[in-house]
Design an enzyme around this catalytic site. Sequence first.
Site, PDB file in Angstrom:
ATOM      1  N   ALA A   1       0.876  -1.169   0.000  1.00 43.88           N
ATOM      2  CA  ALA A   1       0.000   0.000   0.000  1.00 43.88           C
ATOM      3  C   ALA A   1       0.914   1.220   0.000  1.00 43.88           C
ATOM      4  CB  ALA A   1      -0.872  -0.011   1.243  1.00 43.88           C
TER       5      ALA A   1
ATOM      6  N   GLY B   1       0.543  -4.870   0.980  1.00 37.96           N
ATOM      7  CA  GLY B   1      -0.660  -4.968   0.147  1.00 37.96           C
ATOM      8  C   GLY B   1      -0.432  -5.712  -1.163  1.00 37.96           C
TER       9      GLY B   1
ATOM     10  N   GLU C   1       4.720  -4.956   7.424  1.00 39.33           N
ATOM     11  CA  GLU C   1       3.983  -3.859   8.061  1.00 39.33           C
ATOM     12  C   GLU C   1       4.464  -3.530   9.473  1.00 39.33           C
ATOM     13  OE1 GLU C   1       2.620  -6.091   6.065  1.00 39.33           O
ATOM     14  OE2 GLU C   1       1.011  -5.191   4.882  1.00 39.33           O
TER      15      GLU C   1
HETATM   16  N1  CO8 Z   1       4.624   3.081  -0.603  1.00 37.79           N
HETATM   17  C1  CO8 Z   1       5.015   4.237  -1.129  1.00 37.79           C
HETATM   18  N2  CO8 Z   1       6.147   4.374  -1.862  1.00 37.79           N
HETATM   19  C2  CO8 Z   1       6.897   3.266  -2.037  1.00 37.79           C
HETATM   20  C3  CO8 Z   1       6.542   2.021  -1.508  1.00 37.79           C
HETATM   21  C4  CO8 Z   1       5.333   1.943  -0.759  1.00 37.79           C
HETATM   22  N3  CO8 Z   1       4.887   0.796  -0.235  1.00 37.79           N
HETATM   23  N4  CO8 Z   1       7.499   1.118  -1.833  1.00 37.79           N
HETATM   24  C5  CO8 Z   1       8.407   1.780  -2.562  1.00 37.79           C
HETATM   25  N5  CO8 Z   1       8.051   3.074  -2.690  1.00 37.79           N
HETATM   26  C6  CO8 Z   1       8.760   4.138  -3.411  1.00 37.79           C
HETATM   27  C7  CO8 Z   1       9.988   4.619  -2.643  1.00 37.79           C
HETATM   28  O1  CO8 Z   1       9.603   5.560  -1.644  1.00 37.79           O
HETATM   29  C8  CO8 Z   1      10.781   5.245  -3.762  1.00 37.79           C
HETATM   30  O2  CO8 Z   1      10.189   6.499  -4.092  1.00 37.79           O
HETATM   31  P1  CO8 Z   1      11.090   7.826  -4.338  1.00 37.79           P
HETATM   32  O3  CO8 Z   1      12.005   7.430  -5.463  1.00 37.79           O
HETATM   33  O4  CO8 Z   1      10.067   8.826  -4.691  1.00 37.79           O
HETATM   34  O5  CO8 Z   1      11.809   8.060  -3.041  1.00 37.79           O
HETATM   35  C9  CO8 Z   1      10.498   4.320  -4.956  1.00 37.79           C
HETATM   36  O6  CO8 Z   1       9.284   3.631  -4.637  1.00 37.79           O
HETATM   37  C10 CO8 Z   1      11.585   3.282  -5.182  1.00 37.79           C
HETATM   38  O7  CO8 Z   1      11.793   2.569  -3.978  1.00 37.79           O
HETATM   39  P2  CO8 Z   1      13.225   2.427  -3.253  1.00 37.79           P
HETATM   40  O8  CO8 Z   1      14.104   3.545  -3.652  1.00 37.79           O
HETATM   41  O9  CO8 Z   1      12.972   2.224  -1.800  1.00 37.79           O
HETATM   42  O10 CO8 Z   1      13.735   1.085  -3.935  1.00 37.79           O
HETATM   43  P3  CO8 Z   1      14.771   0.043  -3.313  1.00 37.79           P
HETATM   44  O11 CO8 Z   1      15.156  -0.856  -4.429  1.00 37.79           O
HETATM   45  O12 CO8 Z   1      15.857   0.751  -2.569  1.00 37.79           O
HETATM   46  O13 CO8 Z   1      13.943  -0.790  -2.224  1.00 37.79           O
HETATM   47  C11 CO8 Z   1      12.010  -1.958  -1.417  1.00 37.79           C
HETATM   48  C12 CO8 Z   1      12.868  -1.577  -2.636  1.00 37.79           C
HETATM   49  C13 CO8 Z   1      12.801  -2.884  -0.491  1.00 37.79           C
HETATM   50  C14 CO8 Z   1      10.773  -2.681  -1.931  1.00 37.79           C
HETATM   51  C15 CO8 Z   1      11.619  -0.678  -0.648  1.00 37.79           C
HETATM   52  O14 CO8 Z   1      11.055   0.248  -1.568  1.00 37.79           O
HETATM   53  C16 CO8 Z   1      10.613  -0.896   0.447  1.00 37.79           C
HETATM   54  O15 CO8 Z   1      10.941  -1.371   1.513  1.00 37.79           O
HETATM   55  N6  CO8 Z   1       9.343  -0.493   0.208  1.00 37.79           N
HETATM   56  C17 CO8 Z   1       8.293  -0.561   1.188  1.00 37.79           C
HETATM   57  C18 CO8 Z   1       7.808  -1.961   1.377  1.00 37.79           C
HETATM   58  C19 CO8 Z   1       6.748  -1.997   2.448  1.00 37.79           C
HETATM   59  O16 CO8 Z   1       6.978  -1.689   3.597  1.00 37.79           O
HETATM   60  N7  CO8 Z   1       5.527  -2.376   2.035  1.00 37.79           N
HETATM   61  C20 CO8 Z   1       4.410  -2.469   2.904  1.00 37.79           C
HETATM   62  C21 CO8 Z   1       3.654  -1.194   2.892  1.00 37.79           C
HETATM   63  S1  CO8 Z   1       2.415  -1.131   4.108  1.00 37.79           S
HETATM   64  C22 CO8 Z   1       1.165  -2.009   3.475  1.00 37.79           C
HETATM   65  O17 CO8 Z   1       1.231  -2.529   2.388  1.00 37.79           O
HETATM   66  C23 CO8 Z   1      -0.028  -2.081   4.331  1.00 37.79           C
HETATM   67  C24 CO8 Z   1      -1.089  -2.964   3.699  1.00 37.79           C
HETATM   68  C25 CO8 Z   1      -2.379  -2.773   4.388  1.00 37.79           C
HETATM   69  C26 CO8 Z   1      -2.910  -1.415   4.093  1.00 37.79           C
HETATM   70  C27 CO8 Z   1      -4.297  -1.218   4.491  1.00 37.79           C
HETATM   71  C28 CO8 Z   1      -4.767   0.189   4.306  1.00 37.79           C
HETATM   72  C29 CO8 Z   1      -3.744   1.180   3.886  1.00 37.79           C
END
Ligand code: CO8
Length: 254
Positions: free
Chosen positions: A62, A108, A131
């Site tokens: 998400a 998500g 999460e």
């Molecule tokens: N949300 C928003 N932006 C994201 C997300 C995300 N989940 N994942 C990646 N991005 C963005 C980064 O912020 C970055 O943006 P910018 O270039 O503008 O700074 C861009 O995508 C590229 O990402 P990275 O530079 O971080 O890429 P890496 O190769 O260094 O890392 C990862 C890749 C490991 C996947 C890393 O991006 C990461 O850890 N992402 C988050 C993963 C995460 O925590 N996901 C769970 C999110 S919470 C969730 O899903 C809750 C579900 C239930 C929700 C119910 C209601 C909301």
Amino acid sequence: MIVKNLSDHLQLITINRPQQLNALNREVIAELHRALSRAEEDPQIRAVILMGSGDKAFIAGADIKEFMHFTPEEGKKLSEEGQRLLFDYVEQMHTPVIAAINGYALGGGLELALASHVRLASERAKMGLPEVSLGVIPGYGGTQRLAQHIGKGRAMEMILTGKMIDARKAYDYGLVGEVVPHEKLLDKAVETAEAIMKNSPAAIGLAIEAINAAYGRDGFKVESELFGKAFATEDFKEGTRAFVERRKPNFTGK
Ligand code: CO8
């Protein structure tokens, strides 16, 4: 989002936000709902493949930046709305949905794959429910469906550690049906769809409904409540802030 008919009966829906690793915000969820409901209502379409655009991610979760400032009520509402429009919707579709996991499927993203009827993975795929590392819990059915797929013990370990697993481990866990070389993933998804589409569409719809009937719904309500509750904590503010500031969170348990 890109919707493409691969044949008369097979549709490919590609989530297309590669710069944000296809993170699911409200707009993407609404668009996916529209595309999926069109497919469900179109008698010509007999299977759908879901994939992420770009080379890196299926869906990285998400959209953290969208919900990081939400109140507990808004958090709960977001979770309930997403469940209704996308996750529960997909699970209950009579048109089978195949998740072709072509990279990161986190939060998500993994939850959408779990709600789909079949999961196939590229050998580059990485899956997890991270999460709790953000101070929140899975809110799109992950606390319920992960255990349904891989058992309570493994689900507990994956959710509490928040660690990602690779495609091989996901296969060993029974989380994905097959792991294939990255460039063969779409072919494998098409092959699987073709095997399904040889069968009676009416019977397939009924089989999905019957299989789903085995699983209770109460836990999903509890999940949304508790998801909202997490938004009232300091840990949630700290965890999401740490993500955007690209640092490790300093959790206090408050
Ligand atoms: N949300 C928003 N932006 C994201 C997300 C995300 N989940 N994942 C990646 N991005 C963005 C980064 O912020 C970055 O943006 P910018 O270039 O503008 O700074 C861009 O995508 C590229 O990402 P990275 O530079 O971080 O890429 P890496 O190769 O260094 O890392 C990862 C890749 C490991 C996947 C890393 O991006 C990461 O850890 N992402 C988050 C993963 C995460 O925590 N996901 C769970 C999110 S919470 C969730 O899903 C809750 C579900 C239930 C929700 C119910 C209601 C909301």
